[in-house]
Design a protein around this motif. Structure first.
Motif, short mmCIF file in Angstrom:
data_model
loop_
_atom_site.label_atom_id
_atom_site.label_comp_id
_atom_site.label_asym_id
_atom_site.label_seq_id
_atom_site.Cartn_x
_atom_site.Cartn_y
_atom_site.Cartn_z
N MET A 165 6.40 -8.98 1.53
CA MET A 165 5.78 -10.13 2.20
C MET A 165 6.83 -10.96 2.93
SD MET A 165 3.24 -11.06 -0.96
CE MET A 165 2.38 -12.46 -0.25
N ASN A 166 8.04 -10.97 2.41
CA ASN A 166 9.13 -11.69 3.08
C ASN A 166 9.77 -10.87 4.19
OD1 ASN A 166 9.46 -14.28 1.60
ND2 ASN A 166 9.77 -12.94 -0.16
N MET A 167 9.78 -9.55 4.04
CA MET A 167 10.41 -8.68 5.03
C MET A 167 9.58 -7.40 5.14
SD MET A 167 14.39 -7.40 5.18
CE MET A 167 14.15 -6.13 3.94
N PRO A 168 8.45 -7.45 5.88
CA PRO A 168 7.50 -6.34 5.90
C PRO A 168 8.08 -5.07 6.53
CG PRO A 168 6.90 -8.02 7.52
CD PRO A 168 7.99 -8.60 6.69
N VAL A 169 7.82 -3.95 5.88
CA VAL A 169 8.26 -2.63 6.35
C VAL A 169 7.14 -1.63 6.02
CG1 VAL A 169 10.73 -3.09 6.05
CG2 VAL A 169 9.41 -2.15 4.14
N GLY A 170 7.27 -0.41 6.51
CA GLY A 170 6.40 0.67 6.08
C GLY A 170 5.07 0.78 6.80
N PHE A 171 4.93 0.23 8.00
CA PHE A 171 3.70 0.35 8.76
C PHE A 171 3.96 -0.06 10.20
CE2 PHE A 171 3.98 -4.05 7.62
CZ PHE A 171 3.42 -4.74 8.67
N ARG A 172 2.96 0.22 11.06
CA ARG A 172 2.96 -0.29 12.42
C ARG A 172 1.60 -0.89 12.72
NH1 ARG A 172 3.30 2.46 16.87
NH2 ARG A 172 2.44 4.41 16.02
N LEU A 173 1.60 -1.91 13.56
CA LEU A 173 0.35 -2.50 14.03
C LEU A 173 0.07 -2.01 15.44
CD1 LEU A 173 0.42 -6.25 12.86
CD2 LEU A 173 -1.11 -4.44 12.07
N VAL A 174 -1.08 -1.36 15.61
CA VAL A 174 -1.51 -0.87 16.92
C VAL A 174 -2.90 -1.43 17.19
CG1 VAL A 174 -2.01 1.14 18.33
CG2 VAL A 174 -0.13 1.22 16.68
N ASP A 175 -2.99 -2.31 18.18
CA ASP A 175 -4.26 -2.95 18.52
C ASP A 175 -4.89 -3.62 17.30
OD1 ASP A 175 -4.02 -2.06 21.16
OD2 ASP A 175 -5.01 -0.16 20.70
N GLY A 176 -4.04 -4.24 16.50
CA GLY A 176 -4.53 -4.95 15.33
C GLY A 176 -4.82 -4.09 14.13
N VAL A 178 -3.56 -1.31 11.16
CA VAL A 178 -2.38 -0.87 10.42
C VAL A 178 -2.34 0.65 10.43
CG1 VAL A 178 -1.22 -0.88 8.18
CG2 VAL A 178 -2.44 -2.93 8.96
N VAL A 179 -1.28 1.22 11.00
CA VAL A 179 -1.15 2.68 11.10
C VAL A 179 0.24 3.11 10.64
CG1 VAL A 179 -2.80 2.80 13.00
CG2 VAL A 179 -0.36 2.56 13.50
N ASP A 180 0.42 4.42 10.50
CA ASP A 180 1.71 5.01 10.10
C ASP A 180 2.24 4.36 8.82
OD1 ASP A 180 1.57 6.56 12.37
OD2 ASP A 180 2.87 5.25 13.56
N VAL A 181 1.39 4.34 7.81
CA VAL A 181 1.75 3.70 6.55
C VAL A 181 2.76 4.55 5.79
CG1 VAL A 181 0.86 2.95 4.31
CG2 VAL A 181 -0.46 2.51 6.39
N GLU A 182 3.79 3.90 5.29
CA GLU A 182 4.81 4.54 4.45
C GLU A 182 4.95 3.74 3.15
OE1 GLU A 182 8.48 5.06 6.52
OE2 GLU A 182 7.49 5.48 8.43
N PRO A 183 4.12 4.04 2.13
CA PRO A 183 4.13 3.23 0.91
C PRO A 183 5.47 3.21 0.19
CG PRO A 183 2.19 4.65 1.00
CD PRO A 183 3.10 5.08 2.10
N TRP A 184 6.22 4.33 0.28
CA TRP A 184 7.50 4.38 -0.41
C TRP A 184 8.50 3.40 0.19
CZ3 TRP A 184 7.89 6.61 -4.99
CH2 TRP A 184 7.00 7.62 -5.32
N ALA A 185 8.32 3.06 1.47
CA ALA A 185 9.23 2.12 2.11
C ALA A 185 9.16 0.74 1.46
CB ALA A 185 8.91 2.02 3.60
N VAL A 186 7.98 0.38 0.96
CA VAL A 186 7.83 -0.91 0.27
C VAL A 186 8.65 -0.92 -1.01
CG1 VAL A 186 6.18 -2.49 -0.81
CG2 VAL A 186 5.54 -1.22 1.24
N LEU A 187 8.62 0.18 -1.75
CA LEU A 187 9.31 0.25 -3.04
C LEU A 187 10.83 0.28 -2.89
CD1 LEU A 187 7.09 2.73 -5.06
CD2 LEU A 187 7.67 0.39 -5.72
#
Length: 471
Positions: A165-176, A178-187
């Motif tokens: 929440m402080n430094m978001p990673v692991g996804f991209r926003l395309v036209d609002g 959430v795509v290209d989710v990488e759950p391991w990037a959060v961990l």
């Protein structure tokens, strides 16, 4: 954790969702209450492990008795924490649909691992509690290892979500979307590792000073036997290491804020304007746009916040009013955390210096009073740190991506849920105090083996404690 009045910094007023205020208040209550219990799940198993190890491998009956008592207290706290943790798991989706709806796939993996860790911790806590007199002593001791690791892993997973929440990673926003989710990037983000390290060390400070303070209070009442001295020394040794390490961990974590959350750093340092080099400001409040009641130490702000003699702390004048956090709340909370942490580090250094010089601080009533006060102070520092972290991120729930007002729902009935939650936590607090005080009274009266409310008693009536005799 949130505050009600951050909107004052937002400029023109815009109607907020009806569920925003109760959601903020409920998260502040739930997180502020649960985080203390979480500290005991993280840090106390390691202290129980040390006491039990002394009992098994050094034949120390006092240490073994401490391990047994601490485990029963930890079971009470674990049961209460299970309730508050369950409440929190429902709150995330109920209070913040604008967060969990779009970003559920991003955050699902850390929450799943946290749930698994909780079950592992519960299983091995049960095995440890019921294992007295039933499991061979060395194998019984090993039950604490997965219990301790599960508490650490579960906390890491939760903190990784907050770090995201402080430094978001692991996804991209395309036209609002959430795509290209990488759950391991959060961990495994660098922010998660550093923020967890800060929280992990803080947990040892809270638990170490609090448990040591209980035995210091006993010594103030004249109970100066070996049981109380060892009960003080084991957790205080853990707290000592944590208190001395924490400033370095906090410094490394803080160096990232200038690049990742400049508005939060400006609020921490009460930097209304960009100055090179920046001063360190002790105390102070921002009143009508002017900093008052402050002591400036030249250059030290740049040195501490930027690791430089010249690099400035970016001032609030460079940040749009709508993107500024509540400055006074953030600044006071941050300085409270740092001030108490510095005081506790100095206190443990003084304690061990006196021991090195051949003096016994525990023979001094003022030293014992200070030890009693250290526990509540550590809790205040913990809460202040979370306030600084969470309020300093406002107005964003996901920094730079999703505003808190956009994450809340539009249900005004959440005020009733807040009232119900406050009632539940009040009852849990009263219940915990009643149970723990009852246990302490019976131990002082000489009842060494209290009936466990969680299961049947050992069938054997005796046994050698050094060989895993019955409880």
């Amino acid at each position: 954790m949130d505050v009600l009045w951050w909107e004052l910094a937002q400029g023109p007023w815009v109607a907020d969702p009806a569920g925003l205020m109760p959601a903020r208040q409920q998260m502040a209550l739930s997180l502020g209450w649960h985080i203390i219990l979480a500290c005991f799940g993280v840090a106390w198993p390691a202290m129980i492990l040390v006491a039990h190890w002394r009992g098994v491998y050094r034949g120390d009956d006092t240490a073994l008795e401490l391990a047994k008592r601490w485990a029963k207290v930890s079971a009470v706290l674990f049961a209460i924490g299970a309730v508050s943790g369950t409440v929190l798991s429902f709150e995330m989706g109920l209070l913040w649909p604008g967060l969990m709806g779009p970003f559920g796939d991003v955050l699902g993996l850390p929450f799943a691992f946290e749930g698994l860790s909780f079950f592992v911790e519960a299983i091995f806590l049960g095995l440890y509690l019921y294992g007295w007199g039933r499991i061979p002593p060395k194998r019984h001791l090993l039950m604490l290892v997965p219990m301790a690791l599960a508490g650490v892993v579960g906390t890491y997973c939760v903190v990784s979500v907050n770090a995201w929440m402080n430094m978001p990673v692991g996804f991209r926003l395309v036209d609002g979307e959430v795509v290209d989710v990488e759950p391991w990037a959060v961990l495994f983000s660098s922010g998660a590792v550093l923020q967890f390290a800060h929280m992990w060390v803080a947990a040892y400070m809270v638990v170490g000073f609090t448990v040591a303070g209980v035995y210091a209070a006993g010594m103030l009442r004249g109970r100066r036997d070996r049981h109380h001295r060892l009960g003080f020394t084991v957790p205080f040794a853990f707290a000592t290491v944590a208190a001395l390490v924490q400033p370095f961990v906090g410094h490394v974590l803080g160096l990232r804020i200038a690049d990742t959350q400049p508005a939060k750093l400006a609020a921490f340092e009460l930097a209304t304007e960009t100055e090179s080099p920046s001063p360190l400001r002790l105390g102070g409040l921002l009143i009508d746009g002017e900093v008052r009641y402050v002591i400036d130490i030249p250059r030290l702000g740049s040195i501490i916040a930027r690791n430089s003699f010249t690099e400035p702390v970016q001032g609030l004048e460079t940040i749009a009013p709508a993107d500024r956090p509540p400055v006074n709340v953030t600044h006071v909370a941050f300085q409270t955390m740092v001030g108490i942490g510095t005081l506790l580090a100095a206190a443990v250094l003084l304690y061990w210096f006196l021991r090195w010089r051949g003096r016994d601080p525990l023979a001094n009533r003022w030293a014992l009073r200070a030890a009693v006060a250290a526990g509540p102070l550590a809790v205040v520092a913990l809460e202040a740190g979370w306030i600084a972290t969470e309020v300093g991120r406002q107005p964003w729930v996901v920094y730079g991506v999703l505003r808190t007002s956009d994450a809340a729902g539009d249900n005004p009935q959440l005020w009733l849920l807040l009232a119900a939650t406050a009632t539940l936590y009040s009852l849990l607090t009263v219940g915990a105090v009643v149970v723990l005080r009852s246990m302490a009274r019976r131990w002082r009266a000489g009842d060494q083996d209290l009936p466990s409310p969680y299961g049947p008693q050992a069938s054997a009536a005796g046994g050698d404690r050094r060989t895993g005799g019955s409880s």
